[in-house]
Design a protein around this motif. Sequence first.
Motif, PDB file in Angstrom:
ATOM      1  N   CYS A   1       0.832  -1.201   0.000  1.00 53.96           N
ATOM      2  CA  CYS A   1       0.000   0.000   0.000  1.00 53.96           C
ATOM      3  C   CYS A   1       0.872   1.260   0.000  1.00 53.96           C
ATOM      4  O   CYS A   1       0.548   2.242  -0.676  1.00 53.96           O
ATOM      5  CB  CYS A   1      -0.959  -0.018   1.187  1.00 53.96           C
ATOM      6  SG  CYS A   1      -2.206  -1.315   1.028  1.00 53.96           S
TER       7      CYS A   1
ATOM      8  N   ASN B   1      -8.458  -0.668  -1.204  1.00 54.93           N
ATOM      9  CA  ASN B   1      -8.444   0.796  -1.120  1.00 54.93           C
ATOM     10  C   ASN B   1      -7.272   1.392  -1.890  1.00 54.93           C
ATOM     11  O   ASN B   1      -7.424   2.422  -2.562  1.00 54.93           O
ATOM     12  CB  ASN B   1      -8.429   1.250   0.339  1.00 54.93           C
ATOM     13  CG  ASN B   1      -9.752   0.995   1.019  1.00 54.93           C
ATOM     14  OD1 ASN B   1     -10.791   0.909   0.375  1.00 54.93           O
ATOM     15  ND2 ASN B   1      -9.720   0.858   2.326  1.00 54.93           N
ATOM     16  N   ALA B   2      -6.109   0.770  -1.814  1.00 55.01           N
ATOM     17  CA  ALA B   2      -4.943   1.268  -2.565  1.00 55.01           C
ATOM     18  C   ALA B   2      -5.210   1.180  -4.067  1.00 55.01           C
ATOM     19  O   ALA B   2      -4.929   2.129  -4.815  1.00 55.01           O
ATOM     20  CB  ALA B   2      -3.695   0.476  -2.195  1.00 55.01           C
TER      21      ALA B   2
ATOM     22  N   ARG C   1      -8.944   5.170  -9.717  1.00 50.96           N
ATOM     23  CA  ARG C   1      -9.763   6.378  -9.862  1.00 50.96           C
ATOM     24  C   ARG C   1      -8.955   7.476 -10.556  1.00 50.96           C
ATOM     25  O   ARG C   1      -9.432   8.110 -11.509  1.00 50.96           O
ATOM     26  CB  ARG C   1     -10.236   6.854  -8.486  1.00 50.96           C
ATOM     27  CG  ARG C   1     -11.062   8.137  -8.515  1.00 50.96           C
ATOM     28  CD  ARG C   1     -11.405   8.633  -7.117  1.00 50.96           C
ATOM     29  NE  ARG C   1     -10.275   8.681  -6.203  1.00 50.96           N
ATOM     30  CZ  ARG C   1      -9.314   9.619  -6.213  1.00 50.96           C
ATOM     31  NH1 ARG C   1      -9.343  10.594  -7.101  1.00 50.96           N
ATOM     32  NH2 ARG C   1      -8.319   9.584  -5.328  1.00 50.96           N
ATOM     33  N   ARG C   2      -7.728   7.687 -10.112  1.00 49.58           N
ATOM     34  CA  ARG C   2      -6.879   8.717 -10.717  1.00 49.58           C
ATOM     35  C   ARG C   2      -6.585   8.391 -12.188  1.00 49.58           C
ATOM     36  O   ARG C   2      -6.619   9.277 -13.038  1.00 49.58           O
ATOM     37  CB  ARG C   2      -5.577   8.852  -9.926  1.00 49.58           C
ATOM     38  CG  ARG C   2      -5.771   9.466  -8.544  1.00 49.58           C
ATOM     39  CD  ARG C   2      -4.544   9.327  -7.638  1.00 49.58           C
ATOM     40  NE  ARG C   2      -3.258   9.267  -8.289  1.00 49.58           N
ATOM     41  CZ  ARG C   2      -2.451  10.306  -8.495  1.00 49.58           C
ATOM     42  NH1 ARG C   2      -2.801  11.498  -8.071  1.00 49.58           N
ATOM     43  NH2 ARG C   2      -1.294  10.144  -9.104  1.00 49.58           N
TER      44      ARG C   2
ATOM     45  N   ARG D   1      -8.157   1.086  -5.560  1.00 50.77           N
ATOM     46  CA  ARG D   1      -9.228   2.033  -5.909  1.00 50.77           C
ATOM     47  C   ARG D   1      -8.680   3.438  -6.134  1.00 50.77           C
ATOM     48  O   ARG D   1      -9.072   4.121  -7.083  1.00 50.77           O
ATOM     49  CB  ARG D   1     -10.262   2.091  -4.786  1.00 50.77           C
ATOM     50  CG  ARG D   1     -11.422   1.235  -5.011  1.00 50.77           C
ATOM     51  CD  ARG D   1     -12.547   1.504  -4.027  1.00 50.77           C
ATOM     52  NE  ARG D   1     -13.348   0.293  -4.025  1.00 50.77           N
ATOM     53  CZ  ARG D   1     -13.599  -0.435  -2.963  1.00 50.77           C
ATOM     54  NH1 ARG D   1     -13.176  -0.055  -1.778  1.00 50.77           N
ATOM     55  NH2 ARG D   1     -14.307  -1.532  -3.068  1.00 50.77           N
ATOM     56  N   ASP D   2      -7.792   3.874  -5.256  1.00 48.79           N
ATOM     57  CA  ASP D   2      -7.249   5.221  -5.375  1.00 48.79           C
ATOM     58  C   ASP D   2      -6.457   5.378  -6.667  1.00 48.79           C
ATOM     59  O   ASP D   2      -6.650   6.346  -7.410  1.00 48.79           O
ATOM     60  CB  ASP D   2      -6.375   5.547  -4.159  1.00 48.79           C
ATOM     61  CG  ASP D   2      -5.871   6.967  -4.207  1.00 48.79           C
ATOM     62  OD1 ASP D   2      -6.692   7.899  -4.371  1.00 48.79           O
ATOM     63  OD2 ASP D   2      -4.636   7.165  -4.095  1.00 48.79           O
TER      64      ASP D   2
ATOM     65  N   ALA E   1       1.119   4.391  -2.861  1.00 50.15           N
ATOM     66  CA  ALA E   1       1.182   5.835  -2.608  1.00 50.15           C
ATOM     67  C   ALA E   1       2.433   6.442  -3.235  1.00 50.15           C
ATOM     68  O   ALA E   1       2.385   7.534  -3.819  1.00 50.15           O
ATOM     69  CB  ALA E   1       1.145   6.100  -1.110  1.00 50.15           C
TER      70      ALA E   1
END
Length: 193
Positions: free
Chosen positions: A74, A133-134, A140-141, A136-137, A78
């Motif tokens: 994760c 969640n990682a 999405r971007r 998805r972020d 980032a």
Amino acid sequence: MARRRRRPLRADAQRNYDRIVSAARDVFARDGAGAALKEIARQAGTGSATLHRLFPSRRTLLEAVFHDRVEDLCAMAAQRAEENEPGPALLAWLGDLNTYACASRGLAASLLQDSRDADLLEQNAGCQAMITNAARDLLRRAQQTGAVRPGIRAEDLLALVNAISLAAEQHDDDEQADRLLEIAIEGIRGQAA
């Protein structure tokens, strides 16, 4: 992404917990996610009852063994997002996840499968939620910039990496995993990519 808190253990129970997690790392790495829990208890120098008291399901043991590595994945997501454009960030991270999934002999796949264990499905509680969640972020971007076509969900990408790692594991061919991911990446790119 806070780690689910467990009650503090007595010193002897904490030693058993740590020995079981250490033994599980070795046994799962050697035998895969379906390894015998009895063998893990034996290697840890504990009884099966102790293992089951500390880890009521195979899933809870897998979570304990792989939580730190999932946190690292994760953090890589980032970092990829920070250092790259959204499309390349997602694709590079899928490569990171694919490499880990193949190296873990089906363990990553077992963590990403649906679970009926409600305690582990609490928001942000388990490895599956953290990875989702990682993804998805990043997704999405990438979709916002048109680098990845719309309609794809993070769960789709994770299922795809799972399938690739399982196929490569059956054939014991890490190069096949890389080739399959490249084919899949071509299918998720947006029109502008």
